[in-house]
Design a protein around this motif. Sequence first.
Motif, mmCIF file in Angstrom:
data_model
loop_
_atom_site.group_PDB
_atom_site.id
_atom_site.type_symbol
_atom_site.label_atom_id
_atom_site.label_comp_id
_atom_site.label_asym_id
_atom_site.label_seq_id
_atom_site.Cartn_x
_atom_site.Cartn_y
_atom_site.Cartn_z
ATOM 1 N N ALA A 17 33.740 39.420 -2.929
ATOM 2 C CA ALA A 17 32.598 38.553 -2.635
ATOM 3 C C ALA A 17 32.732 38.079 -1.196
ATOM 4 O O ALA A 17 33.841 37.929 -0.673
ATOM 5 N N ARG A 18 31.620 37.838 -0.518
ATOM 6 C CA ARG A 18 31.644 37.447 0.887
ATOM 7 C C ARG A 18 31.259 35.979 1.056
ATOM 8 O O ARG A 18 30.378 35.474 0.358
ATOM 9 N N LEU A 19 31.933 35.325 1.975
ATOM 10 C CA LEU A 19 31.605 33.959 2.381
ATOM 11 C C LEU A 19 31.106 34.057 3.821
ATOM 12 O O LEU A 19 31.877 34.372 4.732
ATOM 13 N N VAL A 20 29.828 33.827 4.024
ATOM 14 C CA VAL A 20 29.171 34.086 5.304
ATOM 15 C C VAL A 20 28.844 32.760 5.983
ATOM 16 O O VAL A 20 28.095 31.944 5.439
ATOM 17 N N VAL A 21 29.408 32.534 7.140
ATOM 18 C CA VAL A 21 29.175 31.299 7.900
ATOM 19 C C VAL A 21 28.315 31.636 9.109
ATOM 20 O O VAL A 21 28.691 32.468 9.944
ATOM 21 N N LEU A 22 27.153 30.985 9.207
ATOM 22 C CA LEU A 22 26.195 31.272 10.270
ATOM 23 C C LEU A 22 25.802 30.000 11.005
ATOM 24 O O LEU A 22 26.078 28.885 10.542
ATOM 25 N N GLN A 23 25.122 30.159 12.120
ATOM 26 C CA GLN A 23 24.823 29.025 12.985
ATOM 27 C C GLN A 23 23.876 28.026 12.344
ATOM 28 O O GLN A 23 24.110 26.823 12.361
#
Length: 684
Positions: free
Chosen positions: A335-341
């Motif tokens: 599973a991915r943990l995606v941190v964006l602006q």
Amino acid sequence: MSGNDPFEDLNAQQREAVDHQLGPLLVIAGAGSGKTKTLAARVVRLVLDGADPNRILLLTFSRRAAAEMQQRVGRALHRALGYGATQAPPQLPWAGTFHGVGARLLREYAERIGLAPNFTILDRADAEDLMGLQRQALGLAESEKQQRFPLKASCLSIYSRVVNSQARLDQVLQQFYPWCFGCLDGLKQLFGAYAEAKLQQQVLDYDDLLLYWVHMMAEPVLAAELGERFQHVLVDEYQDTNRLQASILLALKPQGQRLTVVGDDAQAIYSFRAAEVRNILDFPAQFQPPARIVTLEQNYRSTQPILEASNAVIALARQRHAKQLWSDRAASERARLVVLQDEAAQAAWVADEVLRRREEGLRLIHQAVLFRTASHSAPLELELTRRNIPFRKYGGLKFLESTHVKDLLGVLRWAQNPRNRLSAFRVAQLLPGFGPASARRLLDAMEGAVDPWLALREFTPPPAAAIEWQALRQLMLALAAGSAWPGDLERALDWYQPQLERLHPDDATVRLADLEQLLRIAQGFGDRERFLTELTLDPPNASSDESGVPHLDEDYLILSTIHSAKGQEWTSVHVLNVVDGCMPSDMATGQEADIEEERRLLYVAMTRAKQHLALIAPQRFYVRQQRRHGDVHVYATLSRFIPGKVARLFEQVGAAPRGPVPAADAAPAAPAIDVAARVRSLWS
């Protein structure tokens, strides 16, 4: 399945639940573990062992679930009994929802409990109208001049919460409707009048179907009669029952004999409907000896890496029935943990990923984007529309078609075009005392004038709206003159907020959050005209519960609130705004029980995914409260439900997340029974 054995494809735990004998049984069915299959197989087992199908009570939470259960049981019995093609298998006449079964029983026992056999059942709209009539008859509507009294819809919501939670009215007001606490005495008087009116007219509302059933079961003779009538009682989705429903079951089977309940405490997410998670947590200890617990842990939906992350999230729950979901569907992708602006970057990233998966062969309809609150998808909806990616949205009204959003946009559209009669007609009637006739008089004056804004300035409003009219007139003239964008949207919201709180007192806070979201969207547009033009891209025929571009293509992306997604599954799932303030919602952190339900919401979202899962955490949100200080953004922290030891189970994408905030600790023939009199006494 081969031969006549209807149970050969069950795993060991499913078979254990199916073969259980007489005592109380709790089946903890983890997500994707074959709950419906197991419950249907248990019914088949009972019938094959000699149980009379006419004496099996099977309670579900939707008519569709009851019909599906009937079909599964029928097919299995047809094979197991060796019936030919023309032979019909035994039916379950008492399979249905709590409310449906309750209505049938009340009709049958009406004369013995003080009801007329020909009583009618009110739908929600009729119940609101009857509540409104009593509100007017008691003079409570007029009391608004001194103190705001809840509108009829809010009154019915409060009444329903009191009935289903079996809590005192003052407790319900304090916890869920604090702005109505000053109306405690008036509400109690109103509810008594409402109950009396229903009795006089021999009508029941939706909640009465459970309430009367509970009071009927309080009579020992009737309780024993019904307990004997239904030899076996089985309940699906037990974690979603309220206290009334739990009371009914315990009255039917006080010793728990031949009582089976199936559910998952980790998926208890409906407290806003008065569902009580304690029902399933406390179920075993309600009997002596305690109920047997069978846990279904093999998952047939998700890959093992997704389950490992999901297990880690729910393992931090304060109280739960322990289980460790596992799957034989191994996969190398985590599973991915995606941190964006920010939210704009989130919308763009999701759109990119959706298209990438589509190019790899995964149809849009097998992909879903889930979110805590309907308004969270607004930036994504606009991004998908710009890219011509078809979608449907489930859960709540479509963002741009919600009443409060249309009201605020109507102000802007009227300012943009003073001859826009539709917008003007809508906005003018937002004022108290300003009805359709006055609105038409205003519009006619503006339409016939050379300078419509001069006509507005000189218009004489009805006396009842004189004070409120001054503020609206000042607003519209200011917006017509123009100001820096999005300053005029902020100014319009400042005017609209008091109207919102007056018109929607029961959920003004939630609606205001939608409008704050609209302000955040406005930050991305250079002027009012462009903003309004972009927002006209929605189809005119979209329904209130699903939205998107016109469905000329059979393929479309699914957007859904997590609540609406329960029971569903998709190959790929993206979860938006996995940050504190959104998940958990900043409106659901007052008590430990609220926070724990928010944790379960995230778990439900994660366990919808079959192969691909991404949790997305925008680091920056625009907030209106900061604008007068010149800074329109605040930073968010990763959800407290993903601490470091859980985050390590994910593939990290983007910047390192800001750390989660730790959760704070919280503290002979049966006699005639006048059940109607008991119900009446609740409000005396």
